[in-house]
Design a protein around this motif. Structure first.
Motif, PDB file in Angstrom:
ATOM      1  N   PHE A  13       0.835  -1.199   0.000  1.00 18.94           N
ATOM      2  CA  PHE A  13       0.000   0.000   0.000  1.00 18.94           C
ATOM      3  C   PHE A  13       0.873   1.253   0.000  1.00 18.94           C
ATOM      4  O   PHE A  13       0.686   2.155  -0.828  1.00 18.94           O
ATOM      5  CB  PHE A  13      -0.909  -0.053   1.231  1.00 18.94           C
ATOM      6  CG  PHE A  13      -1.838   1.107   1.393  1.00 18.94           C
ATOM      7  CD1 PHE A  13      -2.979   1.224   0.613  1.00 18.94           C
ATOM      8  CD2 PHE A  13      -1.603   2.076   2.358  1.00 18.94           C
ATOM      9  CE1 PHE A  13      -3.868   2.297   0.773  1.00 18.94           C
ATOM     10  CE2 PHE A  13      -2.473   3.145   2.532  1.00 18.94           C
ATOM     11  CZ  PHE A  13      -3.606   3.250   1.739  1.00 18.94           C
ATOM     12  N   MET A  14       1.853   1.320   0.913  1.00 17.19           N
ATOM     13  CA  MET A  14       2.642   2.551   1.023  1.00 17.19           C
ATOM     14  C   MET A  14       3.650   2.714  -0.117  1.00 17.19           C
ATOM     15  O   MET A  14       4.017   3.832  -0.470  1.00 17.19           O
ATOM     16  CB  MET A  14       3.327   2.644   2.395  1.00 17.19           C
ATOM     17  CG  MET A  14       4.567   1.804   2.574  1.00 17.19           C
ATOM     18  SD  MET A  14       5.471   2.240   4.096  1.00 17.19           S
ATOM     19  CE  MET A  14       4.602   1.272   5.317  1.00 17.19           C
ATOM     20  N   LYS A 194       7.831   9.793   1.355  1.00 21.27           N
ATOM     21  CA  LYS A 194       6.710  10.564   1.894  1.00 21.27           C
ATOM     22  C   LYS A 194       5.642  10.790   0.828  1.00 21.27           C
ATOM     23  O   LYS A 194       4.437  10.665   1.102  1.00 21.27           O
ATOM     24  CB  LYS A 194       7.200  11.900   2.455  1.00 21.27           C
ATOM     25  CG  LYS A 194       8.043  11.770   3.714  1.00 21.27           C
ATOM     26  CD  LYS A 194       8.394  13.109   4.316  1.00 21.27           C
ATOM     27  CE  LYS A 194       7.194  13.762   4.948  1.00 21.27           C
ATOM     28  NZ  LYS A 194       7.550  14.969   5.722  1.00 21.27           N
ATOM     29  N   ASP A 195       6.074  11.105  -0.389  1.00 16.60           N
ATOM     30  CA  ASP A 195       5.103  11.333  -1.461  1.00 16.60           C
ATOM     31  C   ASP A 195       4.331  10.062  -1.802  1.00 16.60           C
ATOM     32  O   ASP A 195       3.140  10.110  -2.127  1.00 16.60           O
ATOM     33  CB  ASP A 195       5.812  11.862  -2.709  1.00 16.60           C
ATOM     34  CG  ASP A 195       6.214  13.327  -2.580  1.00 16.60           C
ATOM     35  OD1 ASP A 195       5.866  13.957  -1.561  1.00 16.60           O
ATOM     36  OD2 ASP A 195       6.883  13.849  -3.495  1.00 16.60           O
ATOM     37  N   SER A 196       5.009   8.907  -1.720  1.00 13.90           N
ATOM     38  CA  SER A 196       4.351   7.635  -2.002  1.00 13.90           C
ATOM     39  C   SER A 196       3.300   7.328  -0.937  1.00 13.90           C
ATOM     40  O   SER A 196       2.184   6.895  -1.249  1.00 13.90           O
ATOM     41  CB  SER A 196       5.387   6.507  -2.079  1.00 13.90           C
ATOM     42  OG  SER A 196       4.790   5.296  -2.497  1.00 13.90           O
ATOM     43  N   ILE A 197       3.643   7.563   0.314  1.00 18.74           N
ATOM     44  CA  ILE A 197       2.693   7.341   1.411  1.00 18.74           C
ATOM     45  C   ILE A 197       1.507   8.298   1.294  1.00 18.74           C
ATOM     46  O   ILE A 197       0.349   7.906   1.440  1.00 18.74           O
ATOM     47  CB  ILE A 197       3.402   7.515   2.776  1.00 18.74           C
ATOM     48  CG1 ILE A 197       4.451   6.417   2.971  1.00 18.74           C
ATOM     49  CG2 ILE A 197       2.396   7.509   3.923  1.00 18.74           C
ATOM     50  CD1 ILE A 197       5.459   6.709   4.067  1.00 18.74           C
ATOM     51  N   THR A 235       3.064   7.016   9.922  1.00 19.39           N
ATOM     52  CA  THR A 235       3.858   6.528   8.801  1.00 19.39           C
ATOM     53  C   THR A 235       4.352   7.673   7.930  1.00 19.39           C
ATOM     54  O   THR A 235       5.485   7.641   7.429  1.00 19.39           O
ATOM     55  CB  THR A 235       3.022   5.558   7.935  1.00 19.39           C
ATOM     56  OG1 THR A 235       2.348   4.643   8.789  1.00 19.39           O
ATOM     57  CG2 THR A 235       3.897   4.773   6.976  1.00 19.39           C
ATOM     58  N   TYR A 236       3.510   8.668   7.723  1.00 14.11           N
ATOM     59  CA  TYR A 236       3.886   9.791   6.857  1.00 14.11           C
ATOM     60  C   TYR A 236       5.051  10.578   7.446  1.00 14.11           C
ATOM     61  O   TYR A 236       6.011  10.914   6.748  1.00 14.11           O
ATOM     62  CB  TYR A 236       2.689  10.709   6.617  1.00 14.11           C
ATOM     63  CG  TYR A 236       3.028  11.888   5.738  1.00 14.11           C
ATOM     64  CD1 TYR A 236       3.265  11.705   4.377  1.00 14.11           C
ATOM     65  CD2 TYR A 236       3.131  13.173   6.268  1.00 14.11           C
ATOM     66  CE1 TYR A 236       3.612  12.785   3.564  1.00 14.11           C
ATOM     67  CE2 TYR A 236       3.464  14.254   5.468  1.00 14.11           C
ATOM     68  CZ  TYR A 236       3.706  14.051   4.118  1.00 14.11           C
ATOM     69  OH  TYR A 236       4.051  15.111   3.318  1.00 14.11           O
ATOM     70  N   GLU A 237       4.982  10.887   8.708  1.00 15.03           N
ATOM     71  CA  GLU A 237       6.094  11.581   9.372  1.00 15.03           C
ATOM     72  C   GLU A 237       6.090  11.213  10.848  1.00 15.03           C
ATOM     73  O   GLU A 237       5.106  11.421  11.551  1.00 15.03           O
ATOM     74  CB  GLU A 237       6.006  13.094   9.205  1.00 15.03           C
ATOM     75  CG  GLU A 237       7.206  13.801   9.805  1.00 15.03           C
ATOM     76  CD  GLU A 237       7.344  15.237   9.309  1.00 15.03           C
ATOM     77  OE1 GLU A 237       8.402  15.816   9.540  1.00 15.03           O
ATOM     78  OE2 GLU A 237       6.399  15.760   8.707  1.00 15.03           O
TER      79      GLU A 237
END
Length: 268
Positions: A13-14, A194-197, A235-237
């Motif tokens: 997913f991520m 980060k952009d992928s998540i 997960t993002y940050e």
């Protein structure tokens, strides 16, 4: 750049936007898919440029890798569990574990004084319990939400064990990057991660459709439930309370003489 992650719905997913080219980058990225304990052991040898890693395993490779502030798998209200065919006292029992260096195994060592660990691939543990090859099994990944379908019962909830003692979220996995990679490339990969998540969180159904290739028999709703459990705002940050939680985990393990607390080096 070799980027390794697991054949699990949350990682799929991520990483979907990165794998599918939705996120553009100057980096040449080659993806490698292996189970988490295999990746832990490959990281010990420094073979991977970027890899998913158990938080536990970082204690042994902090000289080779930095933690990325994006890509962490953090439990908040859920985490690894121990299951059996019936309720039982776990001390002294034979318990299947999904790898010596998984964070779940470290938590189990903190929770129990004595047990006989039987190491095996994570996706074989439920069958081993059902066939009574072991007394109980330590479940990670989707087994945490599918165990009841196999007529198993939860004997120990490691999220509850952890939260009662710390009040913190439960850091289970991170992504790490090799220290000797140029700093500009490290930061560019962090941006791509980060952009992928972010893309997955903003395009959930699209990313879940890709993650279904790693569903291992789960229907789409279960895959979505599992993936969004572990791909979230943490997960993002990585927030400061997750950093504190990793520090606490290593402090508890060092106090029990399980490992030496590493120095956390996190790329934000």
């Amino acid at each position: 750049m070799i980027v390794a992650h697991t054949p699990d719905a949350d990682d799929a997913f991520m990483f979907y936007a990165m794998v599918s080219g939705k996120v553009k980058t100057r980096l040449k990225i080659e993806h490698l898919i292996e189970d988490i304990e295999t990746l832990n052991r490959m990281a010990f040898e420094g073979k991977l440029d970027v890899t998913a890693l158990s938080v536990h395993a970082y204690a042994y490779i902090d000289d080779k890798y930095r933690i990325l502030s994006a890509g962490a798998s953090v439990g908040d209200g859920y985490g690894p569990i121990v299951v059996a065919k019936k309720d039982m006292e776990l001390e002294g029992k034979r318990i299947a574990i999904p790898g010596k260096y998984t964070t779940a195994t470290l938590l189990l060592k903190l929770a129990l004084d004595d047990f006989d660990a039987v190491e095996m691939r994570f996706d074989r543990i439920i069958d081993a319990v059902k066939m009574e090859k072991v007394d109980a099994g330590l479940l990670i990944h989707e087994g945490q939400i599918t165990f009841e379908m196999h007529n198993l019962v939860k004997v120990l909830d490691l999220w509850e064990f952890w939260h009662e003692r710390t009040g913190l979220p439960l850091p289970l996995g991170v992504n790490v990057i090799r220290r000797d990679i140029p700093d500009d490339d490290q930061r560019e990969f962090l941006r791509v991660m980060k952009d992928s998540i972010k893309y997955a969180l903003e395009n959930v159904d699209e990313a879940i459709n890709y993650a279904m290739k790693y569903s291992r028999g789960m229907n789409k709703e279960l895959v979505k439930r599992f993936a969004t459990m572990y791909v979230n705002e943490y997960t993002y940050e990585m927030p400061i309370n997750v950093v504190k939680a990793m520090e606490k985990l290593f402090e508890m393990a060092e106090k029990r003489k399980i490992l030496k607390k590493p120095k956390l080096d996190i790329l934000f």
